[in-house]
Design an enzyme around this catalytic site. Structure first.
Site, PDB file in Angstrom:
ATOM      1  CG  ASP A  58      67.084  83.751 123.611  1.00  0.00           C
ATOM      2  OD1 ASP A  58      66.673  83.213 124.652  1.00  0.00           O
ATOM      3  OD2 ASP A  58      67.150  83.173 122.507  1.00  0.00           O
ATOM      4  CB  ILE A  59      70.547  81.395 126.568  1.00  0.00           C
ATOM      5  CG1 ILE A  59      71.037  82.296 127.712  1.00  0.00           C
ATOM      6  CG2 ILE A  59      71.489  80.188 126.424  1.00  0.00           C
ATOM      7  CD1 ILE A  59      71.091  81.600 129.066  1.00  0.00           C
ATOM      8  CG  ASP A  60      68.756  77.599 125.019  1.00  0.00           C
ATOM      9  OD1 ASP A  60      69.693  76.793 124.971  1.00  0.00           O
ATOM     10  OD2 ASP A  60      68.219  77.965 126.082  1.00  0.00           O
ATOM     11  CB  THR A  93      67.387  82.686 129.322  1.00  0.00           C
ATOM     12  OG1 THR A  93      67.236  81.331 128.899  1.00  0.00           O
ATOM     13  CG2 THR A  93      67.591  82.702 130.837  1.00  0.00           C
ATOM     14  CE  LYS A 125      63.336  85.001 126.904  1.00  0.00           C
ATOM     15  NZ  LYS A 125      64.363  84.598 125.911  1.00  0.00           N
TER      16      LYS A 125
END
Length: 287
Positions: free
Chosen positions: A8-10, A42, A201
């Protein structure tokens, strides 16, 4: 041996305060050198994912990435172009249905579309709208039920009073749509993302795994939010971030990082359990 590390990014590899930690960058680079595929998963779009992919040196790899909470799978190809595997979208009837629900609950809505240059919103102006407009860099149009959409809507981001958002979320979920929420700006407000039916996801990660002919048990996934739950469950090893504020995420995970995203938690975990190497001395690890 892991063949995919999905991130994941954030709140996972990226934090608002410190960006991407150098330890995480190094760990992912070393994992790639060992032949492990790095897959971004993401809620972001193609354009906003690109910024982080560039920081992680993951552009032009042709590896499929998961965007919009599983609503899209795409890759940045070696020739610089974007290849889209699929994009899930709402029907016109569903769009009108959701906008009516948004109106009933006095929420602000910002909507991504198939066209990376176009977004839609409902009537009214808010700080939330201006922030989203600046972040997305899209031409924003006001949704009108009797006017044909210039591009089909792929995801809603809605903002309003917490109690209104909770009631609204129940309505959209009762209709079968995917909804993910997280605290945003103040305790009295809430941000809710709405995706098409069946989108998450985990769905995206399963698609990528099949394309790359990789088994779930060969996947290591890192995430911190509610929208990471299904991917955490699908991956052979699902790891929650120490900084995750959701107990449901930590309980679903097979493991939890020792460090936060700010501290390079993903990088430290990869060094310890994947690379099985000592962390370079220039990184001062404070737990």
């Amino acid at each position: 041996m892991y063949k995919i590390i999905a991130i994941d990014i954030d709140g996972t590899v990226y934090s608002r305060k410190h960006g991407v930690h150098e330890l995480t960058k190094l760990a992912l680079k070393k994992a790639r050198e060992k032949g492990i595929k790095i897959v971004i998963a993401t809620g972001r779009t193609i354009s906003t994912t690109r910024l982080i992919a560039k920081k992680l040196d993951l552009l032009n790899t042709s590896i499929p990435f998961i965007g919009q909470n599983g609503g899209q799978v795409f890759s940045y190809e070696t020739n610089g172009k974007v290849k889209i595997r699929y994009t899930k979208k709402f029907t016109n009837k569903q769009v009108n249905q959701i906008f009516n629900i948004i109106k009933q609950h006095k929420a602000h809505a910002f909507c991504y579309t198939l066209d990376e240059n176009i977004a839609y919103k409902n009537k009214g102006i808010s700080i939330f709208f201006w922030w989203m407009k600046k972040r997305s860099q899209r031409n924003v149009k006001v949704y009108k039920p009797n006017k044909k959409l210039e591009s089909q809507i792929t995801k809603y981001i809605c903002f309003g009073k917490k109690e209104n958002m909770r009631q609204m979320r129940k309505k959209v979920e009762d209709l079968g749509f995917s909804a993910f929420s997280f605290s945003y700006v103040t305790n009295a407000k809430e941000n809710i993302e709405i995706n098409p039916i069946g989108v998450n996801k985990g769905y995206g990660l399963e698609y990528v795994a099949k394309e790359l002919n990789i088994k779930p048990e060969e996947i290591l996934f890192f995430g911190d939010g509610e929208n990471d739950l299904e991917a955490i469950k699908f991956a052979g090893t699902g790891v929650a971030m120490k900084n995750s504020k959701l107990e449901i995420v930590k309980k679903a995970a097979d493991d939890i990082t020792s460090l936060t995203a700010d501290q390079g938690g993903v990088g430290e975990y990869i060094f310890k359990y994947v690379l099985k190497e000592e962390i370079p001395k220039e990184f001062s690890i404070k737990k």
